[in-house]
Design a protein around this motif. Sequence first.
Motif, PDB file in Angstrom:
ATOM      1  N   TYR A   2      11.003   3.896  -1.303  1.00 15.81           N
ATOM      2  CA  TYR A   2      10.395   5.220  -1.098  1.00 15.81           C
ATOM      3  C   TYR A   2       9.200   5.399  -2.017  1.00 15.81           C
ATOM      4  CZ  TYR A   2       9.642  10.195  -1.775  1.00 15.81           C
ATOM      5  OH  TYR A   2       9.059  11.432  -1.908  1.00 15.81           O
ATOM      6  N   LEU A   3       9.366   4.967  -3.268  1.00 18.13           N
ATOM      7  CA  LEU A   3       8.300   5.140  -4.249  1.00 18.13           C
ATOM      8  C   LEU A   3       7.076   4.319  -3.865  1.00 18.13           C
ATOM      9  CD1 LEU A   3       7.514   6.469  -6.921  1.00 18.13           C
ATOM     10  CD2 LEU A   3       8.434   4.449  -8.106  1.00 18.13           C
ATOM     11  N   ILE A   4       7.300   3.063  -3.473  1.00 24.81           N
ATOM     12  CA  ILE A   4       6.176   2.195  -3.098  1.00 24.81           C
ATOM     13  C   ILE A   4       5.454   2.763  -1.875  1.00 24.81           C
ATOM     14  CG2 ILE A   4       5.532  -0.096  -2.270  1.00 24.81           C
ATOM     15  CD1 ILE A   4       7.929  -1.197  -3.841  1.00 24.81           C
ATOM     16  N   GLY A   5       6.228   3.160  -0.854  1.00 22.93           N
ATOM     17  CA  GLY A   5       5.629   3.704   0.355  1.00 22.93           C
ATOM     18  C   GLY A   5       4.826   4.959   0.089  1.00 22.93           C
ATOM     19  N   PHE A  47      -6.041  -2.929   2.462  1.00 21.11           N
ATOM     20  CA  PHE A  47      -4.915  -3.506   1.709  1.00 21.11           C
ATOM     21  C   PHE A  47      -3.770  -2.496   1.589  1.00 21.11           C
ATOM     22  CE2 PHE A  47      -2.934  -4.594  -2.462  1.00 21.11           C
ATOM     23  CZ  PHE A  47      -2.407  -5.831  -2.092  1.00 21.11           C
ATOM     24  N   VAL A  48      -4.084  -1.284   1.221  1.00 25.76           N
ATOM     25  CA  VAL A  48      -3.063  -0.246   1.033  1.00 25.76           C
ATOM     26  C   VAL A  48      -2.360   0.074   2.351  1.00 25.76           C
ATOM     27  CG1 VAL A  48      -2.775   2.221   0.557  1.00 25.76           C
ATOM     28  CG2 VAL A  48      -4.082   0.794  -1.013  1.00 25.76           C
ATOM     29  N   SER A  49      -3.136   0.232   3.424  1.00 28.67           N
ATOM     30  CA  SER A  49      -2.538   0.566   4.729  1.00 28.67           C
ATOM     31  C   SER A  49      -1.676  -0.583   5.257  1.00 28.67           C
ATOM     32  CB  SER A  49      -3.628   0.929   5.737  1.00 28.67           C
ATOM     33  OG  SER A  49      -4.492  -0.162   5.974  1.00 28.67           O
ATOM     34  N   LEU A  50      -2.070  -1.820   4.973  1.00 25.56           N
ATOM     35  CA  LEU A  50      -1.258  -2.965   5.397  1.00 25.56           C
ATOM     36  C   LEU A  50       0.053  -3.033   4.612  1.00 25.56           C
ATOM     37  CD1 LEU A  50      -3.911  -5.795   5.901  1.00 25.56           C
ATOM     38  CD2 LEU A  50      -2.519  -4.697   7.660  1.00 25.56           C
ATOM     39  N   ILE A  51       0.000  -2.733   3.320  1.00 21.53           N
ATOM     40  CA  ILE A  51       1.241  -2.698   2.533  1.00 21.53           C
ATOM     41  C   ILE A  51       2.202  -1.659   3.115  1.00 21.53           C
ATOM     42  CG2 ILE A  51       2.232  -2.030   0.297  1.00 21.53           C
ATOM     43  CD1 ILE A  51      -0.173  -3.261  -1.062  1.00 21.53           C
ATOM     44  N   ALA A  52       1.677  -0.456   3.398  1.00 20.98           N
ATOM     45  CA  ALA A  52       2.515   0.602   3.976  1.00 20.98           C
ATOM     46  C   ALA A  52       3.087   0.166   5.321  1.00 20.98           C
ATOM     47  CB  ALA A  52       1.702   1.878   4.134  1.00 20.98           C
ATOM     48  N   SER A  53       2.275  -0.496   6.138  1.00 22.65           N
ATOM     49  CA  SER A  53       2.719  -0.918   7.473  1.00 22.65           C
ATOM     50  C   SER A  53       3.797  -1.987   7.387  1.00 22.65           C
ATOM     51  CB  SER A  53       1.525  -1.437   8.275  1.00 22.65           C
ATOM     52  OG  SER A  53       0.553  -0.430   8.453  1.00 22.65           O
ATOM     53  N   PHE A  54       3.576  -2.994   6.553  1.00 18.32           N
ATOM     54  CA  PHE A  54       4.578  -4.059   6.419  1.00 18.32           C
ATOM     55  C   PHE A  54       5.869  -3.529   5.812  1.00 18.32           C
ATOM     56  CE2 PHE A  54       0.859  -7.090   6.486  1.00 18.32           C
ATOM     57  CZ  PHE A  54       1.205  -7.671   7.706  1.00 18.32           C
ATOM     58  N   LEU A  55       5.738  -2.572   4.922  1.00 17.88           N
ATOM     59  CA  LEU A  55       6.930  -1.968   4.330  1.00 17.88           C
ATOM     60  C   LEU A  55       7.738  -1.225   5.389  1.00 17.88           C
ATOM     61  CD1 LEU A  55       8.666  -1.254   1.904  1.00 17.88           C
ATOM     62  CD2 LEU A  55       7.119   0.658   1.423  1.00 17.88           C
ATOM     63  N   LEU A 101      -5.341   0.919  11.840  1.00 20.61           N
ATOM     64  CA  LEU A 101      -6.358   0.485  12.798  1.00 20.61           C
ATOM     65  C   LEU A 101      -7.747   0.972  12.397  1.00 20.61           C
ATOM     66  CD1 LEU A 101      -4.539   0.994  16.241  1.00 20.61           C
ATOM     67  CD2 LEU A 101      -4.978  -1.154  15.050  1.00 20.61           C
ATOM     68  N   ILE A 102      -7.857   2.239  12.010  1.00 24.82           N
ATOM     69  CA  ILE A 102      -9.187   2.744  11.656  1.00 24.82           C
ATOM     70  C   ILE A 102      -9.664   2.153  10.324  1.00 24.82           C
ATOM     71  CG2 ILE A 102      -8.485   4.857  10.439  1.00 24.82           C
ATOM     72  CD1 ILE A 102     -10.837   6.231  11.977  1.00 24.82           C
ATOM     73  N   CYS A 103      -8.743   1.838   9.422  1.00 25.34           N
ATOM     74  CA  CYS A 103      -9.135   1.133   8.196  1.00 25.34           C
ATOM     75  C   CYS A 103      -9.689  -0.249   8.539  1.00 25.34           C
ATOM     76  CB  CYS A 103      -7.943   0.999   7.252  1.00 25.34           C
ATOM     77  SG  CYS A 103      -7.450   2.532   6.426  1.00 25.34           S
ATOM     78  N   GLY A 104      -9.024  -0.926   9.462  1.00 25.80           N
ATOM     79  CA  GLY A 104      -9.497  -2.241   9.883  1.00 25.80           C
ATOM     80  C   GLY A 104     -10.853  -2.177  10.548  1.00 25.80           C
ATOM     81  N   TYR A 105     -11.037  -1.215  11.458  1.00 28.91           N
ATOM     82  CA  TYR A 105     -12.324  -1.054  12.132  1.00 28.91           C
ATOM     83  C   TYR A 105     -13.441  -0.785  11.114  1.00 28.91           C
ATOM     84  CZ  TYR A 105     -10.617  -0.807  16.987  1.00 28.91           C
ATOM     85  OH  TYR A 105     -10.107  -1.102  18.215  1.00 28.91           O
ATOM     86  N   THR A 106     -13.155   0.093  10.145  1.00 28.77           N
ATOM     87  CA  THR A 106     -14.167   0.450   9.155  1.00 28.77           C
ATOM     88  C   THR A 106     -14.539  -0.753   8.297  1.00 28.77           C
ATOM     89  OG1 THR A 106     -13.243   2.684   9.089  1.00 28.77           O
ATOM     90  CG2 THR A 106     -14.741   2.085   7.316  1.00 28.77           C
ATOM     91  N   ALA A 107     -13.542  -1.542   7.904  1.00 27.96           N
ATOM     92  CA  ALA A 107     -13.814  -2.730   7.090  1.00 27.96           C
ATOM     93  C   ALA A 107     -14.666  -3.740   7.849  1.00 27.96           C
ATOM     94  CB  ALA A 107     -12.499  -3.370   6.652  1.00 27.96           C
ATOM     95  N   ILE A 108     -14.360  -3.952   9.125  1.00 26.78           N
ATOM     96  CA  ILE A 108     -15.164  -4.881   9.933  1.00 26.78           C
ATOM     97  C   ILE A 108     -16.611  -4.431   9.977  1.00 26.78           C
ATOM     98  CG2 ILE A 108     -15.526  -5.752  12.279  1.00 26.78           C
ATOM     99  CD1 ILE A 108     -12.458  -5.607  12.634  1.00 26.78           C
TER     100      ILE A 108
END
Length: 657
Positions: A2-5, A47-55, A101-108
């Motif tokens: 919970y804390l990490i998420g 990176f942050v959004s991917l951590i949340a997603s994988f969690l 998804l929008i984080c990924g689009y913005t990074a690209i």
Amino acid sequence: MYLIGSITLYLGIAIAAYSIIANLIGIKKQSSRWLESARGGVLSLVFVSLIASFLLLYLLATSQFQFEYVAAYTSRNLPLVYKLTAFWAGNAGSLLLWTVLICGYTAILVFSREKHNPMMPYVSVILLLNILFFFTVMVLGGNPFAMTDMVPADGKGLNPMLQHPGMILHPVTLYLGYVGLAVPFAFAIAALILKRMDAEWIKLTRRWTITAWLFLTLGNMIGGWWAYLELGWGGYWAWDPVENASFLPWLTVSAFLHSVMIQERKGMLKTWNISLVIISYILTLFGTFLVRSGVLTSVHAFGSGPLGTYFLIFMAFMMLLSIYIVMTRYQMIKKDTLPIESYFSKESSFLLNNLLLVAGAFAVFWGTMYPLISETVSGTKINVGAPYFNSVMSPILLLLILLMAVCPLIAWQKATVERFLKNALWPFAAGIAAAIILVAFGVRGTFAIIGLASTVFMFATHIQEFVQGTMARIKATKENALTAACRLTKKNQRRYGGYIVHIGIAVIAIGVISSHAYSEEVLKTMETGESLAIGDYELTFKGLSEHTKNGNGIVAAELETVYKGKMDGTIKPEKVFYETWPEPSTEVAIKTNFTEDLYVVLSSWENRDKVTLQVKVNPFVSWIWAGGIIMVLGTAVALIGGKTTSSRVSKALRSGR
């Protein structure tokens, strides 16, 4: 966990806010250091959004029922693939999907070869505002890592209707389309702020826009396929509010994709293009608002809650911001815009295309929102059903088909009637011949015959375009027919990719018109050994059986089928009873061939020897899915393209007309 998420969500807010400020400082001070820092912030957001997603995926896969979201949408006996796809089954998970998804689009974008373009910091700010909003909304009212007060022994399970391959793909493709439309919107606003009203922003976003349109097309097609197979009512499109919400931006983006060609080529329709791209983006927010607000009832909706209010506020903010920027730049937009030289020209046909698509979008929007408007004004909720949408949209869609038929035959700037009639002769003759053949074979329905004949006209026009272009290339290069056709398409992929898309639309139109006008239906209570006849089929009820599979109880009716006097096997429509769900799920039995579907639903039963069946014969439904595949292929061709033909071949193609 919970804390990490939760930390990832708060970090997302902080990093998005910092990146916005860094971009603004970089813009003001013309500092590459600050702009580079903002780009680093975007990478951190990925990176942050991917951590949340994988969690979240880990929590779902391992049945961590101490988390509200996991307990609400999974259960122990749920197959792993559906535990994972529960990621987007509810509000909180779908918000996280949108965010990643929008984080990924913005990074690209910010790390693309255009990263040093003067528009990019402004584009980044606009996309980061979206990212900041979604992280904030998750913290305020849609935290996927919220804990339960008491850990249940098992979860509530996933809605049986969502346990289907279509629901693995449909939300993801639709969200990729929704999120993708933020990119051309951001570029349009950036171009307005910088007072750069040439076609540069359109060229930079062409592939982004086509990609978003492709995913919207896929999302709508897969959604229709899922509804046809899973909901058990015999259709694929019910004009449901959430279906309409995904259809609205598809209509306006379709208009935009046609309209931008005029600006690129002629410098016209700038106001149209700015307006269409803004409306399309706002409609994606509107669709998300409908799903999450609970203001309208839909089988697709996530239910009521505070999230609808947040989306309404953000949608209003982005709309007002867009209107303000457009109004302050309006004279500049109008400047250097050339008038259309002739009403009978390709430019005029594209403008008419815009008007029809926007009219269709307004009609769908009005019908979708009218129940809410009527309840607000009069206190009485007046529902608008499929008859309204069918009666309003049918003539609009027919006019669009006719426009697609004639547009390729009309010249740029100013067309002549004689030349147009010469080019239209064979396609029009094909449409008339189709109408005569249909009448001769006893096909009924004037409007359906007109629609089918118009579709054949449109199909023939595009086939003629390929044939004439191929013949002209053969004449110029002495290539064989197959090589000439392939190289013709490769050399002008945008044009011929668009033609392939139109051919796919023609195939879909045949399926839609036929299945609406000529379907047959029987609802009958049958006893063991009794038969019913429908169309070319005869069905004999052999009995009811019960068994279990994956812990679920299944009741199935066995039906022996005869097609055109020949045995055609057996089919088994089912009702599936899930331990974690109060209502049984309907599993439709379908037999498909090239021209029609046999569609059988087990409605109810009294005992093992007496059942009530709903049986339909739906003509040409498989053509709808085939047309969707053709549209995707055509879009892929146009997406890859961008080259123009060599001058020698181009002259030959023009002379061949």
